[in-house]
Design a protein around this motif. Structure first.
Motif, PDB file in Angstrom:
ATOM      1  N   ALA A 158      15.016 -19.767 -29.177  1.00 33.48           N
ATOM      2  CA  ALA A 158      13.653 -19.891 -28.636  1.00 33.48           C
ATOM      3  C   ALA A 158      13.013 -18.518 -28.440  1.00 33.48           C
ATOM      4  O   ALA A 158      11.829 -18.314 -28.749  1.00 33.48           O
ATOM      5  CB  ALA A 158      13.680 -20.654 -27.315  1.00 33.48           C
ATOM      6  N   LYS A 159      13.795 -17.562 -27.944  1.00 36.92           N
ATOM      7  CA  LYS A 159      13.265 -16.214 -27.723  1.00 36.92           C
ATOM      8  C   LYS A 159      12.920 -15.540 -29.046  1.00 36.92           C
ATOM      9  O   LYS A 159      11.915 -14.826 -29.160  1.00 36.92           O
ATOM     10  CB  LYS A 159      14.284 -15.373 -26.946  1.00 36.92           C
ATOM     11  N   LYS A 169      11.930 -17.039 -31.810  1.00 35.52           N
ATOM     12  CA  LYS A 169      10.678 -17.628 -32.295  1.00 35.52           C
ATOM     13  C   LYS A 169       9.489 -17.056 -31.553  1.00 35.52           C
ATOM     14  O   LYS A 169       8.417 -16.860 -32.139  1.00 35.52           O
ATOM     15  CB  LYS A 169      10.737 -19.154 -32.143  1.00 35.52           C
ATOM     16  N   SER A 170       9.671 -16.784 -30.279  1.00 35.21           N
ATOM     17  CA  SER A 170       8.594 -16.175 -29.487  1.00 35.21           C
ATOM     18  C   SER A 170       8.274 -14.769 -30.000  1.00 35.21           C
ATOM     19  O   SER A 170       7.104 -14.379 -30.080  1.00 35.21           O
ATOM     20  CB  SER A 170       9.004 -16.123 -28.011  1.00 35.21           C
TER      21      SER A 170
END
Length: 294
Positions: free
Chosen positions: A260-261, A263-264
């Motif tokens: 998730a990080k 992709k951020s």
């Protein structure tokens, strides 16, 4: 000469320590599986898949000890594994099966922790999955079905996983005639839970993933991954087949918790960047560190 002798002594000590560690995890995993069987599943007439499931049904029908069937039915697969897969794997498997067989005999008189079939199914499946996963990660096996699937896979157009699933459908289906169809359905749930738990134990909660990123802002994205995730990146040269343009491809390996990080980070620097993420079964070397029980 003294230095050489010292190295030999150190090597022998490391080999003994490695062997003791292997035996500990094989023993621990086999006992966990025995607990899942004798304390949760068998008292509630729920079975596991593979040779273990066949052994449970034969034990129920004949009244003989489960450990006897576990040892006898798995023994032929030990010889198959010895010839085709390797000596270390075969003897690790034999040791694990012996411990499992003996542990089921000692645990059989112990009463079940619960009479709730659903609870027994869930916790039995988890316990078996953890035990089998530990043994597989240590280089052994507790069920001959896996060895059979690996050997048969060379001659049939199906994967090892598909072969095991096909065999277990027949075995779990047979449980319906022995214990009733409701217990067969509970057995299917227990098998599914154990199967997924094995994946978690083998791959770890921090399952590794390979990442491929194509972007004009590759330098900024690469620097951000280094700074914010602490992961090394590799820049590869690529060429677009349609446009013929030169491309820079970022390759890196992350854990599932970091996805998730990542992709951020990409969203911040190039929302239109191409991103491909895939699971990895094993990562070794380099700067990537992942715990293992070996």
């Amino acid at each position: 000469m003294t230095e050489i002798m010292g190295r030999k002594v150190q090597h022998r000590s490391e080999s003994k320590l490695k062997l003791l560690r292997r035996l500990f995890f094989l023993t621990f995993g086999a006992i966990l599986m025995a607990v899942g069987l004798e304390i949760f599943l068998i008292p509630n007439k729920v079975i596991d898949g593979g040779i273990t499931g066949i052994s449970i049904m034969l034990s129920h029908i004949t009244g003989w000890s489960l450990g006897v069937f576990l040892f006898i039915l798995n023994l032929p697969f030990f010889f198959m594994g010895y010839k085709q897969i390797g000596k270390t794997f075969a003897f690790s498997t034999l040791y694990g099966i012996v411990v499992l067989s003996v542990a089921t005999v000692f645990l059989h008189p112990v009463p079940s922790l619960t009479n709730d079939v659903l609870l027994a199914t869930v916790f039995g499946g988890i316990t078996i999955g953890v035990g089998v996963g530990i043994v597989i990660r240590t280089g052994g096996s507790l069920d001959g079905t896996e060895i059979l699937a690996i050997l048969v896979n060379q001659k049939i157009p199906f994967s090892v996983g598909e072969t095991i699933m096909f065999l277990n459908l027949f075995i779990l289906g047979a449980a319906g005639f022995v214990f009733g169809w409701d217990r067969a359905m509970y057995s299917l749930i227990a098998y599914f839970i154990a199967y997924k738990t094995i994946d978690v134990v083998i791959q770890g909660l921090d399952e590794s993933k390979s990442v491929w990123i194509i972007s004009e802002n590759y330098q900024e994205i690469g620097d951000a991954i280094l700074a914010r995730l602490g992961r090394g990146v590799t820049y590869l040269n690529g060429e677009g087949a349609y446009t013929g343009d030169d491309k820079r491809v970022i390759f890196c390996v992350i854990t599932r918790l970091e996805e998730a990080k990542l992709k951020s980070i990409i969203e911040d620097h190039d929302p239109s960047a191409f991103l491909a993420v895939a699971g990895i079964n094993e990562v070794r070397g380099g700067r990537f560190k992942k715990k293992d029980i070996h």
